[in-house]
Design a protein around this motif. Structure first.
Motif, PDB file in Angstrom:
ATOM      1  N   PHE A   1       0.811  -1.220   0.000  1.00  0.00           N
ATOM      2  CA  PHE A   1       0.000   0.000   0.000  1.00  0.00           C
ATOM      3  C   PHE A   1       0.845   1.270   0.000  1.00  0.00           C
ATOM      4  O   PHE A   1       0.408   2.312  -0.478  1.00  0.00           O
ATOM      5  N   MET A   2       2.068   1.206   0.538  1.00  0.00           N
ATOM      6  CA  MET A   2       2.901   2.410   0.603  1.00  0.00           C
ATOM      7  C   MET A   2       3.333   2.888  -0.783  1.00  0.00           C
ATOM      8  O   MET A   2       3.769   4.033  -0.944  1.00  0.00           O
ATOM      9  N   ARG A   3       3.186   2.039  -1.783  1.00  0.00           N
ATOM     10  CA  ARG A   3       3.536   2.438  -3.144  1.00  0.00           C
ATOM     11  C   ARG A   3       2.364   3.103  -3.861  1.00  0.00           C
ATOM     12  O   ARG A   3       2.534   3.623  -4.968  1.00  0.00           O
ATOM     13  N   CYS A   4       1.209   3.080  -3.237  1.00  0.00           N
ATOM     14  CA  CYS A   4       0.023   3.680  -3.857  1.00  0.00           C
ATOM     15  C   CYS A   4       0.071   5.200  -3.733  1.00  0.00           C
ATOM     16  O   CYS A   4       0.826   5.762  -2.932  1.00  0.00           O
ATOM     17  N   SER A   5      -0.765   5.851  -4.504  1.00  0.00           N
ATOM     18  CA  SER A   5      -0.863   7.305  -4.410  1.00  0.00           C
ATOM     19  C   SER A   5      -1.487   7.691  -3.077  1.00  0.00           C
ATOM     20  O   SER A   5      -2.080   6.866  -2.380  1.00  0.00           O
ATOM     21  N   LEU A   6      -1.380   8.961  -2.729  1.00  0.00           N
ATOM     22  CA  LEU A   6      -1.941   9.438  -1.468  1.00  0.00           C
ATOM     23  C   LEU A   6      -3.452   9.207  -1.425  1.00  0.00           C
ATOM     24  O   LEU A   6      -3.994   8.768  -0.401  1.00  0.00           O
ATOM     25  N   GLU A   7      -4.116   9.484  -2.525  1.00  0.00           N
ATOM     26  CA  GLU A   7      -5.570   9.291  -2.567  1.00  0.00           C
ATOM     27  C   GLU A   7      -5.934   7.817  -2.400  1.00  0.00           C
ATOM     28  O   GLU A   7      -6.886   7.475  -1.683  1.00  0.00           O
ATOM     29  N   GLU A   8      -5.185   6.930  -3.051  1.00  0.00           N
ATOM     30  CA  GLU A   8      -5.449   5.494  -2.935  1.00  0.00           C
ATOM     31  C   GLU A   8      -5.192   5.004  -1.509  1.00  0.00           C
ATOM     32  O   GLU A   8      -5.956   4.190  -0.970  1.00  0.00           O
ATOM     33  N   GLN A   9      -4.115   5.498  -0.902  1.00  0.00           N
ATOM     34  CA  GLN A   9      -3.825   5.109   0.486  1.00  0.00           C
ATOM     35  C   GLN A   9      -4.941   5.566   1.428  1.00  0.00           C
ATOM     36  O   GLN A   9      -5.366   4.815   2.314  1.00  0.00           O
ATOM     37  N   PHE A  10      -5.409   6.798   1.233  1.00  0.00           N
ATOM     38  CA  PHE A  10      -6.445   7.327   2.119  1.00  0.00           C
ATOM     39  C   PHE A  10      -7.735   6.514   1.973  1.00  0.00           C
ATOM     40  O   PHE A  10      -8.396   6.188   2.965  1.00  0.00           O
ATOM     41  N   GLU A  11      -8.078   6.186   0.745  1.00  0.00           N
ATOM     42  CA  GLU A  11      -9.285   5.397   0.508  1.00  0.00           C
ATOM     43  C   GLU A  11      -9.153   4.002   1.117  1.00  0.00           C
ATOM     44  O   GLU A  11     -10.096   3.471   1.711  1.00  0.00           O
ATOM     45  N   LEU A  12      -7.974   3.426   0.995  1.00  0.00           N
ATOM     46  CA  LEU A  12      -7.735   2.067   1.472  1.00  0.00           C
ATOM     47  C   LEU A  12      -7.692   1.987   2.998  1.00  0.00           C
ATOM     48  O   LEU A  12      -8.325   1.116   3.606  1.00  0.00           O
TER      49      LEU A  12
END
Length: 336
Positions: A269-280
């Motif tokens: 998950f740390m490789r995801c974008s900020l928006e993707e991390q927040f959603e996840l």
């Protein structure tokens, strides 16, 4: 007569093991019925003899005397046979009661055995339930350990002491605090983000800490992030979402399995974008909670990267539109 015969047939249909008892009454009853049949035949015979028309007066008179004597004798015989039948009936009744008592006792013994089996079965069921409960507890403990391991994989920012302020003193900043409380408590507001902008040294961080303490006590605090230019980690958004997620499970224990599940299903998950991390890590788990939730972000202007600041503001603006239960309180200097 036919009714008595039917009773005899009925008695003969009793179970074989009860025939000894039936015999005490069956024979006297048969004798009584046979005697009544004989009497019946005698009465018919006398009636026919009396109806003969060619008898003279003397013969008729003599016959009447004979008829009366025979009738008296038959009456005594009937009474005697009836008495014998009643005595037999008394014996029969007593014996039948004994059989019923014996059958009842046997049934009670069987019932006691059945009850014992039921109690034994219940004990087995209780023991099985206890085993199942213990197994479930062990499984829950294992799952809890697994969840805890997943949560520990979330990197967090250790805020520097200079970025963590004391709450406002009693009676200070009341106007701005009242405005913040009204915004936080208004579930119908169409402004999910409260942005407090002011110059350096105006007490923004003190207000933010006061809000944190108040919302924590009310159970609506989801998480906090104090940006600080004095810290490499606290001056970027690299660990923003994971830090908020760690705060989220700390304040709302019911969200632990949901955040942990997200981490386990998305180990990178740390490789995801900020928006993707927040959603996840934040928005997704919050779907499993009823009621509002407030995040506190202090000193946004101390995020050193303008692109990161822009990305964070855009992400927060999007997520609050998707989740009506989420509110965000931000402080910063003007034009961060």
């Amino acid at each position: 007569m036919s009714a008595l015969e039917e009773q005899i047939i009925l008695f003969e249909t009793y179970p074989q093991d009860a025939r000894t008892v039936d015999e005490a009454f069956r024979r006297p009853l048969i004798h009584y019925v046979e005697f009544l049949e004989t009497v019946h035949d005698m009465v018919i015979d006398l009636k026919e003899k009396r109806s003969r028309k060619k008898l003279d007066l003397f013969k008729a008179f003599t016959k009447v005397k004979v008829d009366a004597g025979e009738i008296l004798k038959m009456n005594r015989d009937i009474e005697d046979r009836h008495r014998q039948l009643m005595e037999a009936l008394g014996i029969f009744t007593a014996l039948r009661v004994q059989v019923v008592d014996k059958t009842t006792k046997a049934t009670e013994v069987k019932l006691d055995v059945t009850n014992a089996h039921v109690e034994a079965t219940r004990a087995i069921v209780d023991a099985t339930k206890a085993t199942v409960d213990a197994t479930n507890a062990n499984v829950e403990m294992i799952l809890t350990d697994v969840d805890a391991h997943a949560i520990l994989q979330l990197p967090t920012v250790a805020f520097v002491a200079s970025s963590v302020h004391n709450p406002c003193l009693q009676g200070t900043r009341e106007a701005v605090l009242n405005t913040i409380w009204q915004w936080a408590d208004d579930d119908t507001s169409d402004k999910p983000i409260f942005w407090l902008c002011d110059i350096a040294g105006s007490g923004k961080s003190t207000v933010a800490m006061t809000a944190v303490e108040s919302w924590r006590s009310k159970g609506v605090l989801g998480g906090r992030f104090f940006f600080s230019i004095a810290s490499n980690e606290a001056s970027t958004t690299d660990k923003f979402c994971s830090t908020i997620a760690r705060d989220l499970v700390h304040h709302i224990r019911e969200l632990v399995p949901h955040v942990a599940g997200a981490v386990k299903q998305n180990p990178s998950f740390m490789r995801c974008s900020l928006e993707e991390q927040f959603e996840l890590l934040v928005s997704g788990p919050l779907h499993h909670r009823q009621g509002r939730m407030i995040l506190v972000i202090d000193a946004l202007d101390e995020c050193k990267s303008p692109p990161q600041r822009k990305e964070l503001v855009e992400t927060l603006s999007k997520v609050v539109q998707k989740s009506k239960k989420l509110k965000i309180f931000i402080t910063s200097r003007p034009d961060p």
